[in-house]
Design an enzyme around this catalytic site. Sequence first.
Site, PDB file in Angstrom:
ATOM      1  N   LYS A  58      -0.772   8.169   3.364  1.00 54.56           N
ATOM      2  CA  LYS A  58      -1.176   6.160   2.227  1.00 54.56           C
ATOM      3  C   LYS A  58      -2.198   6.040   3.425  1.00 54.56           C
ATOM      4  O   LYS A  58      -2.396   5.084   3.980  1.00 54.56           O
ATOM      5  CB  LYS A  58      -0.073   5.502   3.363  1.00 54.56           C
ATOM      6  CG  LYS A  58       0.369   5.571   1.935  1.00 54.56           C
ATOM      7  CD  LYS A  58       1.814   5.379   2.575  1.00 54.56           C
ATOM      8  CE  LYS A  58       3.558   5.755   1.768  1.00 54.56           C
ATOM      9  NZ  LYS A  58       5.160   5.357   2.689  1.00 54.56           N
ATOM     10  N   PRO A 106       0.599  -1.286  -0.168  1.00 55.61           N
ATOM     11  CA  PRO A 106       0.165  -0.016   0.296  1.00 55.61           C
ATOM     12  C   PRO A 106       0.831   1.527   0.274  1.00 55.61           C
ATOM     13  O   PRO A 106       1.029   1.998   1.123  1.00 55.61           O
ATOM     14  CB  PRO A 106      -0.720  -0.236   1.642  1.00 55.61           C
ATOM     15  CG  PRO A 106      -0.633  -1.312   1.667  1.00 55.61           C
ATOM     16  CD  PRO A 106       0.301  -2.046   1.137  1.00 55.61           C
ATOM     17  N   GLU A 107       1.263   2.050  -1.272  1.00 57.43           N
ATOM     18  CA  GLU A 107       1.147   3.016  -1.434  1.00 57.43           C
ATOM     19  C   GLU A 107       0.496   4.279  -1.855  1.00 57.43           C
ATOM     20  O   GLU A 107      -0.658   2.945  -1.781  1.00 57.43           O
ATOM     21  CB  GLU A 107       2.531   3.332  -2.038  1.00 57.43           C
ATOM     22  CG  GLU A 107       3.790   2.288  -2.077  1.00 57.43           C
ATOM     23  CD  GLU A 107       5.343   2.768  -2.456  1.00 57.43           C
ATOM     24  OE1 GLU A 107       5.302   3.544  -3.432  1.00 57.43           O
ATOM     25  OE2 GLU A 107       5.987   1.528  -2.719  1.00 57.43           O
ATOM     26  N   ARG A 121      16.763   0.994   3.029  1.00 56.63           N
ATOM     27  CA  ARG A 121      16.195   0.787   1.944  1.00 56.63           C
ATOM     28  C   ARG A 121      16.428   0.390   0.509  1.00 56.63           C
ATOM     29  O   ARG A 121      17.604   1.214  -0.036  1.00 56.63           O
ATOM     30  CB  ARG A 121      14.319   1.671   1.915  1.00 56.63           C
ATOM     31  CG  ARG A 121      14.205   2.537   3.068  1.00 56.63           C
ATOM     32  CD  ARG A 121      13.921   1.262   3.713  1.00 56.63           C
ATOM     33  NE  ARG A 121      12.983   0.698   3.053  1.00 56.63           N
ATOM     34  CZ  ARG A 121      11.224   0.682   3.152  1.00 56.63           C
ATOM     35  NH1 ARG A 121      10.984   2.471   3.682  1.00 56.63           N
ATOM     36  NH2 ARG A 121      10.880   0.446   2.706  1.00 56.63           N
TER      37      ARG A 121
END
Length: 278
Positions: free
Chosen positions: A58, A2-3, A262
């Site tokens: 979001k 979910p972005e 990341r």
Amino acid sequence: MPELPEVETYRRFIDELAVGQTIAALQVNDAHVLATPEDQLRAGLVGRAISGTSRLGKNCFLELDNGQVLVLHFGMTGDVGAYRDEPDAPRFTRVALHLEESGLRLAFIDPRKFGRIRLAESAAAHQKAKKIGPDALAITAAELHQKLARRKTLLKPLLLDQSITAGLGNWIVDEVLFQAKIHPERLGTTITEKEGNALHAAVQLVLTTAIKQEANYRHLPASFLIHAREWDTSATPTSDDAHTFCPRHPKVKIDKAYVGGRATYTCPKCQPAPASAK
DNA sequence: AGTATTGTTGAAGT
DNA sequence: GACTTCAACAATAC
């Protein structure tokens, strides 16, 4: 998953399913995802009508008829679904809202349980409390540039920072930087106004394109970097690594590195590394 | 078996 | 105060 594009897709689903419905019951299968105590949540929800939906970054909001909002944040693996009878409940349904008129149950699905459900006085109050910046689809180029330019930090973590602009996640930031042809390890202070404009345009392009495809990343254009991500390999285990080449330079391999902790994918040709990068 | 993973938060270090 | 790095959360997939 979910972005911003997924959350917008979920919001549209909820909007069609739940607006105008009354909440008949709150079913909690796993209280771990509740950020508001269960009793309090139930008292605030049951008997209320859902009057609308909205989204900020979001976060998805279900607006209630008393002005309060139910805030859904989907963490890393959240999803929504609907079902009628309990045996048909999707796997990992953690919470379900029973809808009075349709008899359907709206499921909050989240295998990893990083998502959260809470009640807030308003969307604006939640935004302030969580220090959430302007939505990535709403921020202006000037504001984005101004917020980036005063921070002496790597660009990628800045774009992931929800207080600067809300809605960008790990995959989308890489895509935005690739489309804007800017390296993730550039410092915020080095971003020119022109580059700020390019970033803003790339944010708009990536988000609107992804929303159009209902966040199905496999359907994004071939010009997108996302196809170089490894999840594509598993879909075609026998294939060579053709997908690991830059969409603009068939001979240039996409780099994988860690930026701000990341996994980060870049094209070394499109996105020249700053001299300061190690 | 060991590794990876889309998000967020807080702690500890520089 | 600004910034960086890391761990933690929990579950699954390869």
